[in-house]
Enzyme design. Structure first.
Site, PDB file in Angstrom:
ATOM      1  CG  ASP D 137      11.067  -8.149  -3.088  1.00 48.24           C
ATOM      2  OD1 ASP D 137      10.822  -6.939  -2.976  1.00 48.24           O
ATOM      3  OD2 ASP D 137      12.104  -8.598  -3.611  1.00 48.24           O
ATOM      4  CG  ASP D 155       1.279   3.847  -1.401  1.00 49.30           C
ATOM      5  OD1 ASP D 155       1.910   4.748  -0.814  1.00 49.30           O
ATOM      6  OD2 ASP D 155       0.161   3.437  -1.032  1.00 49.30           O
TER       7      ASP D 155
END
EC number: 2.5.1.16
Lengths: 276, 276, 276, 276
Positions: D137, D155
């Protein structure tokens, strides 16, 4: 210009038709109504995104839902069409000279009006003096008219949306009550390939109410799978013993007495479906 | 992911199927072969962009092209299938115990190989010892084998591209020569709704050669209009007098003796088409 | 209802927009004109199946084709727009107070009429008293009006069909003759990603005629790749030295003086394309 | 064969690309991953039905998300990419010789594996010894690594599904903490035409945390509207004062120092969007 109407007949399969013009679009209290000019099938009536009928192939469905029961009943005087607001079924009904009264119970008056504007060939039957249009709930109409009709035709949309109640056991019981002795009813009951469970359930429901139950088939190119079923319940006459056309021949493009009989010859997988 | 295969069955109408995977794609000297995994119809064999068969509905076409003539002929020993490289027709042919030899004349050996890899249910019939595969031109095979076959099945692709010659009068004459006395042949002949002129022409051609000519229908959901025709020419036996299944019942999902007879009951517009 | 317009921008890629209504469809001597009501982009003008402009994104294209050259030229009195029958470019031109006359040379008068009926926001500029509409061939107009214009804008359709001649070297020479000393011209020149060879060729042609040649870019979402090029040829003023907006600011939604300058900053692959 | 992938970028607009083959399809705990071979754009990586990148146009997005902040920061030694499992952003990051460590925090390790198998040109950067892949994560990684990075690149996929948290104010605060003094971060922030409210909200969030906030644009043909935004927050360096490429020029196809500056010249409607 690449303008295409697509009906996803299931989540994973559809038909697609090139459109030259949209003629009408409208949201009624009951549904979305669209009229499209398609290149291949002529004008197309679309309800809630689903093709109801097209200029080019509507004759098959309308002839088969109407003439099979009307030639099964020996003397069809009083006829009720539930749904069928486009008028195609009524047009076929009034071809029968014995019919004295043909009632159309359509819940959405806008379908009738749109058909009268854009589909003269479908709605021409409305002009027949024997036709009576009742705008309202077909289920309520059936309940309120017991022992009234010789033939009842359930010309509904799909079993989702406004027509859901027209596929319920209670409705078939109500129709039984609305039929006179010797009465015959037919419902359009979708495709045996895509709706096997539905057909099986309807068959059991109708067979538990009516002494005679029969299923017949006709090809409808713009309906899912193109292989369409009709389920018939009868208080007496058996369509397999019907003479088909009587002394007065009817002007048709699909129906013939031979086609009448042949439409009850069921593919093995359909026989098995009904035997479940 | 929205990945859809669309077959434009005409310039202005098509079917569209959601695809989960492409399994094979290949350009052979004869055509483009694609195998798709569709969600609704299972695996789909596509030649030059046109659906040939799918896992889910192929049984109708293959049973009807094979069993109608094989139950019409009283003793079908020698059978020829022209085209049909997927194997579905041969699979039905070898269900008949009287068949001693079933020859497949397929021009494109890659169709056979692709079917064997991706369509085991279709190509299983190739394993039968009575089957003989001849890779080559069906027209030449027919010319070279006069007075040889009891039943010939023309399981072709559309009348454009590699199969064009299989729809020509000369070919039907060649088949006549290749049939033994009492022989029967059947060709798939497209949809009466989309290909009326073609059917009319083929009917006249075959009727001018064979003493018995019949047209029958079956629904094929993934073919144009879903309403498919087969034209049968016979040197003697009439399918309308056929007993259908003889002592040895055949395992089918669509065909029954009743369906056999019913498939020859033609809609009025088809009758009129043939009477032109 | 699933009604979608698809423009195949290349044989293998396209955009697709949901349509609620077709508003107009017409075949003129020059092209097919369609007006669609789309859900996402509002009204859409489609010529020969290709999106020309939409309510929602037209401002970018029209501001950039007009304001860049008009702010490059120090005193743009006489302006010619070739093509651009929808009026969007003229609408931007007449925002410039120095403009004394803006001529629109559009070959297809029906584009003008259709825009006036369905695209009031585009065609509003036609009402300006300085605007003069000349229905006819832009190439002929240029030949017949030598030494006449300060700014010429070539607002053409794609380089196939009726606009083909608007992408030819001879035409750029004709424009040179039609420009007064210090004159500036701009042509829309397609996408550097899909039309690299075309842009490269046009660049060489214009650079061989005009002392100053520049290419600039703007995003146009509904045009192929969304990355659009304009090629500018000038007899004198350099858009890179332009002041952008002068004392009288123009009401715009895309163009600013900074955007003017930035639009000439070319990606490396475009620089390389021009250096070929 | 007409096999087309369609991404509905909104409910009412989409792009459609002809597909020659499906190369991979997989459902991971996080998302659906598909790899398609398209005719126009080459290989296409599709996550949950949305195009992430294609062989043909990926260079624009990846160069612009990476080089703008990396040339803004005077000495980018420690770089973090959140998301970007395809590797395209990392590939650009490691072109900068000053980078000592480039960490990729991607939650779905299957994206990395699929890219390594099917997109060698994207994933080649993973081979650089300075790259460290952290599967997990990104939000947690940021929290656990305070005062660590010089440049952080977000991104992400769209702000629905697994990437939702990457568009939240708390996340931007966490990034602030993870940046060293003088640090710079950039997030991809969708299209100003389709996502105006989102961009406006993100802009306010970032401007309330970072002393320097800038938005820049780049065209990405296969992303919605083709006009893409990136929002940059900086603890010190201003991209408008950046020198762009320093002594060591970087091999690029889209980015140049001029393009760097030009990308911050905002259309008026975008300026107004940020001023709300």
């Amino acid at each position: 210009m690449e303008l295409w109407f697509t009906e996803k007949q299931t989540e994973n399969f559809g038909i697609t038709a090139k459109v030259s013009r949209t003629l009408h679009t409208e949201r009624t209290p009951y549904q979305q109504i669209d009229v499209l000019e398609t290149v291949e099938y002529g004008r197309m009536l679309v309800l809630d995104g689903m093709v109801m009928c097209t200029d080019r192939d509507e004759f098959i469905y309308h002839e088969m839902i109407a003439h099979v029961p009307l030639f099964t009943h020996p003397d069809p005087k009083q006829v009720l069409v539930i749904g069928g607001g486009d008028g195609g079924t009524i047009r076929e009904v009034v071809k029968h000279p014995r019919v004295e009264r043909a009632v159309l119970a359509e819940i959405d008056e806008r379908v009738i009006a749109v058909s009268q504007e854009y589909f003269p060939a479908l709605s021409q039957g409305f002009a027949d003096p024997r036709v009576k249009i009742e705008v309202g709930d077909g289920i309520a109409h059936v309940k309120a008219n017991k022992d009234t009709y010789d033939v009842i035709l359930v010309d509904s949309t799909e079993p989702i949306g406004p027509a859901e109640g027209l596929f319920a056991r209670e409705f078939y019981e109500g129709i039984y009550e609305a039929l006179r002795p010797g009465g015959v009813f037919v419902a359009q009951t979708e495709s045996p390939l895509f709706n096997a469970a539905l057909i099986s359930r309807i068959w059991r429901d109708i067979a538990s109410i009516y002494p005679v139950t029969r299923l017949y088939l006709a090809p409808v190119p713009t309906y899912p799978t193109g292989m369409w079923s009709f389920t018939l319940g009868s208080k007496g006459p058996d369509p397999l013993q019907a003479e088909g056309e009587d002394e007065t021949p009817i002007d048709t493009r699909y129906y013939t007495p031979e086609v009448h009989r042949a439409s009850f010859a069921l593919p093995r997988f359909v026989e098995e479906l009904l035997a479940r």
